[in-house]
Design a protein around this motif. Sequence first.
Motif, PDB file in Angstrom:
ATOM      1  N   VAL A  83       0.952 -13.883 -13.029  1.00 30.41           N
ATOM      2  CA  VAL A  83       1.745 -13.507 -12.148  1.00 30.41           C
ATOM      3  C   VAL A  83       1.108 -12.035 -11.925  1.00 30.41           C
ATOM      4  CG1 VAL A  83       3.768 -14.450 -12.834  1.00 30.41           C
ATOM      5  CG2 VAL A  83       3.091 -12.640 -13.963  1.00 30.41           C
ATOM      6  N   THR A  84       1.407 -11.631 -10.568  1.00 30.42           N
ATOM      7  CA  THR A  84       0.701 -10.323  -9.963  1.00 30.42           C
ATOM      8  C   THR A  84       1.997  -9.571  -9.339  1.00 30.42           C
ATOM      9  OG1 THR A  84      -1.453 -11.282  -9.690  1.00 30.42           O
ATOM     10  CG2 THR A  84      -0.740  -9.436  -8.732  1.00 30.42           C
ATOM     11  N   PHE A  85       2.142  -8.173  -9.599  1.00 30.42           N
ATOM     12  CA  PHE A  85       3.322  -7.418  -9.207  1.00 30.42           C
ATOM     13  C   PHE A  85       2.438  -6.220  -8.655  1.00 30.42           C
ATOM     14  CE2 PHE A  85       4.765  -9.871 -12.573  1.00 30.42           C
ATOM     15  CZ  PHE A  85       5.820 -10.471 -12.160  1.00 30.42           C
ATOM     16  N   GLU A  86       3.185  -5.632  -7.345  1.00 33.99           N
ATOM     17  CA  GLU A  86       2.385  -4.536  -6.778  1.00 33.99           C
ATOM     18  C   GLU A  86       3.509  -3.698  -6.436  1.00 33.99           C
ATOM     19  OE1 GLU A  86       0.279  -6.107  -3.343  1.00 33.99           O
ATOM     20  OE2 GLU A  86      -1.509  -6.818  -4.538  1.00 33.99           O
ATOM     21  N   ALA A  87       3.109  -2.251  -6.617  1.00 33.28           N
ATOM     22  CA  ALA A  87       4.029  -1.082  -5.962  1.00 33.28           C
ATOM     23  C   ALA A  87       3.493  -0.487  -5.015  1.00 33.28           C
ATOM     24  CB  ALA A  87       4.127  -0.237  -7.371  1.00 33.28           C
ATOM     25  N   PRO A  88       4.081  -0.257  -3.791  1.00 29.12           N
ATOM     26  CA  PRO A  88       3.361   0.559  -2.561  1.00 29.12           C
ATOM     27  C   PRO A  88       3.062   1.852  -2.818  1.00 29.12           C
ATOM     28  CG  PRO A  88       5.618  -0.007  -2.342  1.00 29.12           C
ATOM     29  CD  PRO A  88       5.434  -0.883  -3.390  1.00 29.12           C
ATOM     30  N   ILE A 142      10.966  -4.376  -8.899  1.00 28.26           N
ATOM     31  CA  ILE A 142      10.034  -4.970  -8.183  1.00 28.26           C
ATOM     32  C   ILE A 142      10.133  -6.732  -8.565  1.00 28.26           C
ATOM     33  CG2 ILE A 142       7.535  -5.705  -7.894  1.00 28.26           C
ATOM     34  CD1 ILE A 142       7.124  -2.974  -9.080  1.00 28.26           C
ATOM     35  N   TYR A 143      10.671  -6.961  -9.712  1.00 27.88           N
ATOM     36  CA  TYR A 143      10.746  -8.470 -10.275  1.00 27.88           C
ATOM     37  C   TYR A 143      11.673  -8.427 -11.511  1.00 27.88           C
ATOM     38  CZ  TYR A 143       9.695 -13.252 -12.030  1.00 27.88           C
ATOM     39  OH  TYR A 143      10.009 -14.257 -12.342  1.00 27.88           O
ATOM     40  N   GLU A 144      12.474  -9.719 -11.610  1.00 24.49           N
ATOM     41  CA  GLU A 144      13.207  -9.667 -12.797  1.00 24.49           C
ATOM     42  C   GLU A 144      13.321 -11.230 -13.153  1.00 24.49           C
ATOM     43  OE1 GLU A 144      17.424  -8.165 -15.033  1.00 24.49           O
ATOM     44  OE2 GLU A 144      16.868  -7.589 -12.668  1.00 24.49           O
ATOM     45  N   ASP A 145      13.275 -11.724 -14.313  1.00 25.66           N
ATOM     46  CA  ASP A 145      13.897 -12.846 -14.672  1.00 25.66           C
ATOM     47  C   ASP A 145      14.299 -13.000 -15.965  1.00 25.66           C
ATOM     48  OD1 ASP A 145      11.559 -12.832 -16.399  1.00 25.66           O
ATOM     49  OD2 ASP A 145      10.308 -14.438 -15.045  1.00 25.66           O
ATOM     50  N   ALA A 151      -1.965  12.744  -8.151  1.00 29.23           N
ATOM     51  CA  ALA A 151      -2.106  11.551  -7.285  1.00 29.23           C
ATOM     52  C   ALA A 151      -3.008  10.388  -7.877  1.00 29.23           C
ATOM     53  CB  ALA A 151      -3.217  11.767  -6.207  1.00 29.23           C
ATOM     54  N   LEU A 152      -2.004   9.758  -8.882  1.00 29.62           N
ATOM     55  CA  LEU A 152      -2.381   8.628  -9.544  1.00 29.62           C
ATOM     56  C   LEU A 152      -1.335   7.729  -9.654  1.00 29.62           C
ATOM     57  CD1 LEU A 152      -4.354   7.027 -11.547  1.00 29.62           C
ATOM     58  CD2 LEU A 152      -3.431   8.512 -13.344  1.00 29.62           C
ATOM     59  N   TRP A 153      -1.528   6.498  -9.330  1.00 29.20           N
ATOM     60  CA  TRP A 153      -0.491   5.405  -9.199  1.00 29.20           C
ATOM     61  C   TRP A 153      -0.706   3.996  -9.603  1.00 29.20           C
ATOM     62  CZ3 TRP A 153       4.322   6.415  -7.242  1.00 29.20           C
ATOM     63  CH2 TRP A 153       5.113   5.320  -7.273  1.00 29.20           C
ATOM     64  N   SER A 154       0.154   3.444 -10.315  1.00 29.41           N
ATOM     65  CA  SER A 154      -0.055   2.146 -10.970  1.00 29.41           C
ATOM     66  C   SER A 154       0.141   1.271  -9.784  1.00 29.41           C
ATOM     67  CB  SER A 154       0.798   1.957 -11.938  1.00 29.41           C
ATOM     68  OG  SER A 154       0.777   0.690 -12.651  1.00 29.41           O
ATOM     69  N   SER A 155      -0.840   0.824  -9.040  1.00 28.20           N
ATOM     70  CA  SER A 155      -0.562  -0.191  -8.158  1.00 28.20           C
ATOM     71  C   SER A 155      -0.376  -1.532  -8.159  1.00 28.20           C
ATOM     72  CB  SER A 155      -1.540   0.152  -7.139  1.00 28.20           C
ATOM     73  OG  SER A 155      -2.965  -0.702  -7.657  1.00 28.20           O
ATOM     74  N   SER A 156      -0.911  -2.057  -9.342  1.00 26.07           N
ATOM     75  CA  SER A 156      -0.521  -3.523  -9.758  1.00 26.07           C
ATOM     76  C   SER A 156      -0.698  -3.920 -10.986  1.00 26.07           C
ATOM     77  CB  SER A 156      -1.349  -4.450  -8.600  1.00 26.07           C
ATOM     78  OG  SER A 156      -2.750  -4.405  -9.094  1.00 26.07           O
ATOM     79  N   LEU A 157      -0.153  -4.868 -11.434  1.00 27.86           N
ATOM     80  CA  LEU A 157      -0.184  -5.558 -12.778  1.00 27.86           C
ATOM     81  C   LEU A 157      -0.452  -7.082 -12.602  1.00 27.86           C
ATOM     82  CD1 LEU A 157       2.928  -3.911 -14.654  1.00 27.86           C
ATOM     83  CD2 LEU A 157       0.694  -3.312 -15.026  1.00 27.86           C
ATOM     84  N   SER A 158      -1.303  -7.659 -13.371  1.00 26.34           N
ATOM     85  CA  SER A 158      -1.547  -9.118 -13.560  1.00 26.34           C
ATOM     86  C   SER A 158      -1.582  -9.529 -14.682  1.00 26.34           C
ATOM     87  CB  SER A 158      -2.736  -9.290 -12.419  1.00 26.34           C
ATOM     88  OG  SER A 158      -2.790 -10.796 -12.332  1.00 26.34           O
ATOM     89  N   PHE A 159      -1.062 -10.662 -15.011  1.00 31.82           N
ATOM     90  CA  PHE A 159      -1.032 -11.083 -16.692  1.00 31.82           C
ATOM     91  C   PHE A 159      -0.468 -12.525 -16.608  1.00 31.82           C
ATOM     92  CE2 PHE A 159       2.582  -8.340 -15.897  1.00 31.82           C
ATOM     93  CZ  PHE A 159       3.761  -9.324 -16.214  1.00 31.82           C
TER      94      PHE A 159
END
Length: 223
Positions: free
Chosen positions: A207-212, A6-9, A190-198
């Motif tokens: 920063v916020t990251f989402e998984a569809p 989803i993202y990398e630095d 049916a359980l999904w980690s939809s977003s992280l924000s920190f």
Amino acid sequence: MNIPIIYEDNHLLVVEKVPNLPVQEDASGDQDMLTILKADLKERYNKPGNVYLGLVHRLDRPVGGAMVFAKTSKAASRLSDTLRKRDMERTYIAVVHGRVKQQKGTLEHYLWKDRQKNEVYAVDSKKKDAKKAILHYEVIGREEGYTMVRVKLETGRSHQIRVQFQTIGHPLHGDQKYGGLRVKKGEQIALWSSSLSFPHPTTKEIVTFEAPLPKGMPWNLFD
């Protein structure tokens, strides 16, 4: 195995965890996220020796979605602090059996883990080693005997979402461990980690990251 990035630095690696893949090596001996991602970093960046990748938080083996790893020990330490201070907002989407009546709510239970069985139970607060578990939920939709909820964790206890909803009579669709007779063999939870924000570990910017969400049953009931 292809794990979507989803993202990398230089400090973070945010990926979409594949359901049914353990986060780290366990007794099953199956492939695991940490080993696969380390091997991928080693190959992509042509790194000699061991590659560092810090495990910051966990997702249960059957659960998929957004997950962050630390690429440096400094980032790992700062992200662990963020978790401890509850400054990491973790949002999950779940589909549960039955009609959840309240549009919004907070669930509070004391949970105890039987480590031999790897099972968690809601117990009396006085039980030795019981830990307080708090989550907040909001109903997104109700369809055909199911309710879709958005869940924000205040605490991060083992199997927390699964056990707390099962305790109030709304087990998660496909939860083979806690779903009881409502769950059919072979169904996917049916359980999904939809977003992280920190706060980013170096810039401190939020920063916020989402998984569809996945496709297919029961997610498609709510399209």
